[in-house]
Design a protein around this motif. Structure first.
Motif, PDB file in Angstrom:
ATOM      1  N   ALA A 152       3.523   1.314  -5.087  1.00 24.32           N
ATOM      2  CA  ALA A 152       3.526   0.740  -6.542  1.00 24.32           C
ATOM      3  C   ALA A 152       3.004   1.614  -7.660  1.00 24.32           C
ATOM      4  O   ALA A 152       2.022   2.583  -7.159  1.00 24.32           O
ATOM      5  N   ARG A 153       3.763   1.678  -8.823  1.00 25.08           N
ATOM      6  CA  ARG A 153       3.238   2.449  -9.789  1.00 25.08           C
ATOM      7  C   ARG A 153       2.927   1.546 -10.965  1.00 25.08           C
ATOM      8  O   ARG A 153       3.640   0.814 -11.520  1.00 25.08           O
ATOM      9  N   ALA A 154       1.570   1.559 -11.524  1.00 21.58           N
ATOM     10  CA  ALA A 154       1.361   0.636 -12.358  1.00 21.58           C
ATOM     11  C   ALA A 154       1.579   0.867 -13.752  1.00 21.58           C
ATOM     12  O   ALA A 154       1.623   1.984 -14.280  1.00 21.58           O
ATOM     13  N   HIS A 155       2.054  -0.169 -14.547  1.00 27.57           N
ATOM     14  CA  HIS A 155       2.578   0.032 -15.913  1.00 27.57           C
ATOM     15  C   HIS A 155       1.118   0.430 -16.911  1.00 27.57           C
ATOM     16  O   HIS A 155       1.060   0.667 -17.785  1.00 27.57           O
ATOM     17  N   LYS A 156       0.142  -0.719 -16.351  1.00 22.20           N
ATOM     18  CA  LYS A 156      -0.910  -0.797 -17.198  1.00 22.20           C
ATOM     19  C   LYS A 156      -2.148  -0.992 -16.191  1.00 22.20           C
ATOM     20  O   LYS A 156      -1.971  -1.136 -15.174  1.00 22.20           O
ATOM     21  N   ALA A 157      -3.305  -0.858 -16.624  1.00 22.89           N
ATOM     22  CA  ALA A 157      -4.641  -0.781 -15.613  1.00 22.89           C
ATOM     23  C   ALA A 157      -4.757  -2.329 -15.298  1.00 22.89           C
ATOM     24  O   ALA A 157      -4.448  -2.939 -16.039  1.00 22.89           O
ATOM     25  N   ALA A 214       1.123   0.524  13.233  1.00 21.31           N
ATOM     26  CA  ALA A 214      -0.016   1.397  12.573  1.00 21.31           C
ATOM     27  C   ALA A 214       0.204   1.335  11.169  1.00 21.31           C
ATOM     28  O   ALA A 214       1.374   1.202  10.395  1.00 21.31           O
ATOM     29  N   LEU A 215      -0.793   1.140  10.345  1.00 21.20           N
ATOM     30  CA  LEU A 215      -1.003   0.876   9.025  1.00 21.20           C
ATOM     31  C   LEU A 215      -1.976   2.092   8.317  1.00 21.20           C
ATOM     32  O   LEU A 215      -3.013   2.728   8.844  1.00 21.20           O
ATOM     33  N   ALA A 216      -1.647   2.534   6.927  1.00 19.35           N
ATOM     34  CA  ALA A 216      -2.282   3.358   6.300  1.00 19.35           C
ATOM     35  C   ALA A 216      -2.186   3.203   5.009  1.00 19.35           C
ATOM     36  O   ALA A 216      -0.927   3.164   4.424  1.00 19.35           O
ATOM     37  N   ALA A 217      -3.094   3.096   4.350  1.00 24.04           N
ATOM     38  CA  ALA A 217      -3.136   2.891   2.843  1.00 24.04           C
ATOM     39  C   ALA A 217      -3.708   3.861   2.041  1.00 24.04           C
ATOM     40  O   ALA A 217      -4.839   4.797   2.448  1.00 24.04           O
ATOM     41  N   GLU A 218      -3.182   4.132   0.878  1.00 22.64           N
ATOM     42  CA  GLU A 218      -3.619   5.119   0.019  1.00 22.64           C
ATOM     43  C   GLU A 218      -3.752   4.620  -1.327  1.00 22.64           C
ATOM     44  O   GLU A 218      -2.905   4.219  -2.046  1.00 22.64           O
ATOM     45  N   GLY A 219      -4.760   4.984  -1.962  1.00 28.02           N
ATOM     46  CA  GLY A 219      -5.119   4.489  -3.241  1.00 28.02           C
ATOM     47  C   GLY A 219      -6.645   3.830  -3.319  1.00 28.02           C
ATOM     48  O   GLY A 219      -7.426   3.826  -2.277  1.00 28.02           O
ATOM     49  N   GLN A 220      -6.853   3.216  -4.377  1.00 27.70           N
ATOM     50  CA  GLN A 220      -8.300   2.539  -4.495  1.00 27.70           C
ATOM     51  C   GLN A 220      -8.073   1.183  -3.869  1.00 27.70           C
ATOM     52  O   GLN A 220      -7.935   0.126  -4.373  1.00 27.70           O
ATOM     53  N   GLY A 279      -0.905   4.729 -12.649  1.00 31.26           N
ATOM     54  CA  GLY A 279      -1.527   5.131 -11.117  1.00 31.26           C
ATOM     55  C   GLY A 279      -0.795   4.511  -9.919  1.00 31.26           C
ATOM     56  O   GLY A 279      -0.003   3.439 -10.223  1.00 31.26           O
ATOM     57  N   CYS A 280      -1.038   4.919  -8.691  1.00 33.13           N
ATOM     58  CA  CYS A 280      -0.212   4.420  -7.850  1.00 33.13           C
ATOM     59  C   CYS A 280      -0.962   3.787  -6.710  1.00 33.13           C
ATOM     60  O   CYS A 280      -2.137   4.259  -6.453  1.00 33.13           O
ATOM     61  N   ALA A 281      -0.567   2.812  -5.878  1.00 35.43           N
ATOM     62  CA  ALA A 281      -1.017   2.322  -4.485  1.00 35.43           C
ATOM     63  C   ALA A 281       0.180   2.292  -3.479  1.00 35.43           C
ATOM     64  O   ALA A 281       1.301   2.235  -3.750  1.00 35.43           O
ATOM     65  N   ARG A 282      -0.430   2.673  -2.294  1.00 33.28           N
ATOM     66  CA  ARG A 282       0.700   3.040  -1.221  1.00 33.28           C
ATOM     67  C   ARG A 282       0.136   2.656  -0.042  1.00 33.28           C
ATOM     68  O   ARG A 282      -0.973   2.464   0.473  1.00 33.28           O
ATOM     69  N   LEU A 283       1.133   2.087   0.714  1.00 32.50           N
ATOM     70  CA  LEU A 283       0.948   1.517   1.948  1.00 32.50           C
ATOM     71  C   LEU A 283       2.114   1.999   3.044  1.00 32.50           C
ATOM     72  O   LEU A 283       3.226   2.006   2.683  1.00 32.50           O
ATOM     73  N   ASP A 284       1.598   2.647   4.091  1.00 26.67           N
ATOM     74  CA  ASP A 284       2.861   3.133   5.076  1.00 26.67           C
ATOM     75  C   ASP A 284       2.485   2.596   6.333  1.00 26.67           C
ATOM     76  O   ASP A 284       1.553   2.214   6.963  1.00 26.67           O
ATOM     77  N   LEU A 285       3.523   2.120   7.033  1.00 27.49           N
ATOM     78  CA  LEU A 285       3.775   1.380   8.420  1.00 27.49           C
ATOM     79  C   LEU A 285       4.606   2.111   9.167  1.00 27.49           C
ATOM     80  O   LEU A 285       5.620   2.530   8.718  1.00 27.49           O
ATOM     81  N   ARG A 286       4.216   2.240  10.469  1.00 27.12           N
ATOM     82  CA  ARG A 286       4.947   2.723  11.580  1.00 27.12           C
ATOM     83  C   ARG A 286       5.034   1.909  12.749  1.00 27.12           C
ATOM     84  O   ARG A 286       4.201   1.753  13.405  1.00 27.12           O
ATOM     85  N   LEU A 287       6.320   1.409  12.990  1.00 29.92           N
ATOM     86  CA  LEU A 287       6.358   0.618  13.958  1.00 29.92           C
ATOM     87  C   LEU A 287       7.086   1.801  15.356  1.00 29.92           C
ATOM     88  O   LEU A 287       7.948   1.975  15.369  1.00 29.92           O
ATOM     89  N   SER A 288       6.172   1.625  16.405  1.00 26.81           N
ATOM     90  CA  SER A 288       6.730   2.422  17.672  1.00 26.81           C
ATOM     91  C   SER A 288       6.605   1.273  18.956  1.00 26.81           C
ATOM     92  O   SER A 288       6.028   0.491  18.958  1.00 26.81           O
TER      93      SER A 288
END
Length: 836
Positions: A152-157, A214-220, A279-288
């Motif tokens: 996600a990239r926010a247009h506003k705070a 597996a999950l990994a989050a990046e951002g606040q 600003g950006c928020a990010r979530l990554d998932l990996r299915l094994s």
């Protein structure tokens, strides 16, 4: 600038349909830069793209639906037509309506703009709201793991959340039942979620299948709510996900950490982020996927982050780039089209995607459902071996390993669920399966020069009626061929000398010809003319294969071909006015005909494939005077969408015809433009020297010439239905895994560009080319061969080979001039220039 920034920066261009570099396609799709395709939302169909590694395939749909399977094993089930997806992603800004990030299962009030971007290595679902831009990326790694990035990239705070939902099946089943939840569980773990499904394949074989997410989050990150309960995610057992009270509230009412038996187990989370403007928020998932718990837990805890996920994607992009520069790459280019409605640049891009379509079909482990058709695999391999010979070699050997000890193939096969287990098989005795196998093996040896494949060992199965057993027998491919020879000789009708239809042939819905009408066991003596024509060609190709292998043939193939050709001339040609008609076939003891002046149902009818293969199999070369009769049949078969399978439909219960009459008129094999068959007709037209007419038919079936395609407009369609009663006008049954892709490639290479290779000799015989310029570059027997065509308006065709003017001979069958080059003349590379 990273991939996400580049994508977000051109998002408005993509939402508008692609920009200046785009090539428009049907149904709100377009080719765009970097070999990508953009698809805008539509309500009249759905495009899709497979992403695969060693058979594990992620099917991504422009509608937002996704599924994951390998052969008959489904990690994530498919869903469509408004059904609830098993895999989806949502987001919401504070106070806003939850928004689907794929397009599937939207909430009421979801007014987001969105599009889908297919690239060769990944799918991207792009969504724009007033508050943010979103992207979901999905792909399959080279290690057979499925990765997702939600960005996600926010247009506003402000605050927003990202919410993944994954409902794995992890079973050898293409659907659920009331007991599915009993044997499937999901548990919340520190690094993500762990699925476990149990299958009792047989009384003695129990399978444990695990899915580590597996999950990994990046951002606040400001909060996380997770559950393993589908009911918890949706807000109730009978609540739909697109009205989820949890998503509306931004949290789960009960964070259930383990689910099994009484509820559908899933992996779901709602992760809240605080984001600044831009600003950006990010979530990554990996299915094994794993078959042991220890391995699954190790995969779950393996290092995973945004950079790791991006590294996987970069490796896939590098792999795609390497394909383009591979010494085996096949490339075609067209410019200055004179075909109405066909833009040359679009056709060039389209042909490249059709290569991907054929390659996927050749090397996949399932056909989009659960089984692989033997005839389908071999036909796709015959095309894909032109640029992926090593992978196709392995697949050829895999498929030959399913031959029965008696020399017959099953109709369809799949991969075994466990070692030593008999896999799911379709054992109906369609007579044509081995005919495609012989043709593919012949073309493999011709275009690669690799005769050693004939000495490779393969296994067998033992088939007893509709039952299959493992076999301890193993032998080389030549022995497999000798058993195929015996199978065909045993199934040649003693009275007519033609090949019996058994359960059916390529036109598999017309499956009544082989029925025993006069008592006794087994199939009757009904004959398929198309399969008999193919056998004429197969006898000749088998002779060439044994000669190439310097092996003693089990019989006189030349005599067999001549005898069968004469039998067809006696029995398959019916007097018709001042000419003849090529029959489609006949029933037991010639008790009724199909494709005749009076069929078993009383209709005067002509068929397409027997006419086409009279030419393709070489019978036409012995008497070109039949051309007027074939063209007369094609006149009757022509339609809005091109040549149809038959000119008149079969009614339900039509005597001796089988299940074809249960298909609505104008669909599939029942009097529709079944594109695979239409292209057989196109192939025959080129061989008869009817180039302009061939291109007229090609233009009718190529998706880039259509305004509407119900399936995927950037690859070949399966068919075009036409039935006024049921409101059908151009809809297709399917795409991607369809034989029309391989036939188009073979027609372009061997007929349009005319690079037709036999063992040790290349015939260069380009057909009529309605372009100002055209070019093909490909590998033939280890040498790069480039053919360039240019129309200079001379009216006379000239050939040069490596700059030297060559005198051409005239082909008596097509009327086209040609060069015949031995393998030594193209060794080390060859540049052929053809000028009109």
């Amino acid at each position: 600038m990273n991939w996400a920034e580049r994508l977000f920066d051109k998002m408005e261009e993509l939402l508008a349909g692609g920009g200046e570099e785009s090539s428009p396609l049907a149904s709100r799709c377009a080719f765009v830069a970097d070999d990508a395709v953009v698809c805008l939302p539509r309500g009249d169909g759905d495009a899709r793209h497979p992403y695969s590694a060693d058979g594990l395939t992620l099917w991504a749909h422009s509608s937002g639906y996704m599924s994951v399977n390998e052969s008959a094993f489904y990690a994530v089930l498919p869903a469509d037509e408004g059904r609830e997806p098993y895999l989806n992603f949502y987001a919401a800004e504070r106070g806003g309506v939850p928004v689907t990030l794929t397009g599937a299962a939207p909430f009421a009030g979801d007014a987001a703009r969105r599009c889908c971007l297919f690239t060769p290595e990944a799918v991207y679902y792009l969504t724009r709201t007033d508050g943010a831009d979103y992207c979901v990326r999905a792909f399959v790694t080279e290690n057979k793991e499925v990765c997702f990035t939600v960005l996600a990239r926010a247009h506003k705070a402000g605050e927003l959340y990202l919410a993944p939902y994954v409902n794995c099946l992890l079973m050898h089943s293409a659907g659920e039942c009331c007991e599915t939840k009993w044997f499937k569980s999901c548990k919340r773990e520190e690094d993500g979620f762990l699925f476990h499904s149990v299958e009792n394949v047989s009384p003695t074989v129990r399978l444990n299948n695990y899915g580590a997410l597996a999950l990994a989050a990046e951002g606040q990150v400001t909060g996380l709510s997770a559950t393993t309960s589908r009911s918890d995610f949706a807000g109730g057992k009978n609540s739909p996900m697109n009205a989820s009270s949890a998503l509306l509230a931004g949290r789960f009412a009960a964070e259930k950490m383990a689910t099994k038996f009484t509820d559908s187990a899933c992996a779901a989370a709602i992760i809240h982020f605080a984001a600044k403007t831009g600003g950006c928020a990010r979530l990554d998932l990996r299915l094994s996927i794993a078959t042991e718990e220890g391995v699954a837990r190790k995969k779950l805890t393996a290092p995973f982050s945004a950079s790791v996920c991006d590294g996987y994607a970069e490796a896939l992009a590098a792999r795609e780039a390497a394909k383009a520069t591979s010494p085996h790459a096949l490339k075609m280019r067209f410019s200055g089209s004179r075909v109405p409605g066909l833009d040359a640049r679009t056709f060039t891009r389209f042909a490249a995607y059709v290569q991907r379509e054929a390659e996927f079909g050749a090397l996949s482990k399932n056909s989009g459902v659960s089984l692989l058709g033997v005839r389908d695999v071999f036909q796709q391999l015959e095309a894909a071996l032109l640029w992926t010979p090593q992978a196709c070699r392995a697949k050829i050997l895999e498929a030959f390993g399913f031959l029965g000890e008696d020399g017959r193939f099953p109709r369809q096969y799949s991969m075994p669920a466990a070692e030593g287990e008999v896999p799911a098989l379709d054992l109906r005795e369609f007579v044509d399966q081995a005919l495609w196998a012989v043709d593919t093996l012949y073309r493999y040896v011709a275009y690669t020069g690799d005769v050693s494949i004939l000495r490779e060992e393969c296994g067998f199965y033992r088939y007893e009626g509709r039952r299959a057993f493992l076999s301890a027998q193993r032998s080389d491919v030549l022995d497999h061929l000798s058993r195929i020879v015996r199978f065909f000789r045993d199934n040649t009708d003693a009275d007519t000398g033609c090949l019996r239809a058994l359960y059916g042939d390529w036109n598999d819905a017309l499956d009544g010809l082989g029925v025993n009408r006069f008592g006794g066991e087994g199939f009757g003596s009904g004959v398929s003319v198309m399969a008999s024509e193919q056998l004429v060609l197969a006898w000749r190709e088998l002779g060439a294969l044994y000669h190439a292998a310097d092996a003693d043939p089990p019989c006189d193939f030349s005599s067999l071909a001549c005898e069968l050709e004469q039998a067809l001339r006696r029995h398959a040609l019916q007097a018709d006015g001042d000419g003849v008609r090529i029959l489609h076939g006949w029933g037991d003891r010639c008790s009724y005909l199909v494709g005749s002046r009076c069929d078993g149902d009383g209709e005067d009818r002509v068929g397409l494939t027997a006419n086409a293969f009279w030419v393709i199999a070489g019978l036409y070369a012995g008497d070109t005077g039949i051309k007027k009769d074939i063209l007369r049949a094609y006149d009757r078969l022509d339609s809005k969408y091109g040549l149809r399978t038959f000119d008149k439909p079969f009614a339900p219960g039509a005597y001796g015809m089988g299940r074809i009459g249960d298909l609505p008129p104008g669909t599939a094999e029942n009097c529709a433009t079944y594109v695979h068959a239409t292209l057989f007709g196109v192939w025959s037209l080129f061989l008869m020297g009817e180039g302009e007419r061939a291109w007229e038919q090609l233009a009718k079936v190529l998706p880039p010439t259509h305004a509407f395609i119900s399936t995927t407009p950037f690859v070949m369609s399966n068919s075009y239905s036409h039935n006024a009663e049921y409101g059908m006008d151009g809809e297709s049954m399917s795409d991607w895994y369809t034989g029309s892709a391989n036939v188009l490639i073979k027609v372009l290479v061997r007929q349009v560009f005319g690079l037709d290779m036999a063992p040790g000799r290349l015939c260069v015989r380009p057909a009529f080319l309605p372009f100002d310029e055209a070019e093909i570059v490909m590998n033939i027997c280890g040498s790069r061969v480039c053919l360039r065509y240019k129309n200079e308006g001379r009216g006379v065709r000239t050939f040069t080979l490596n700059g030297e003017l060559k005198k051409a001979d005239m082909d008596g069958t097509s009327g086209y001039p040609f060069l015949s080059l031995c393998a030594e003349e193209i060794a080390g590379g060859a540049e052929i220039c053809v000028t009109d």
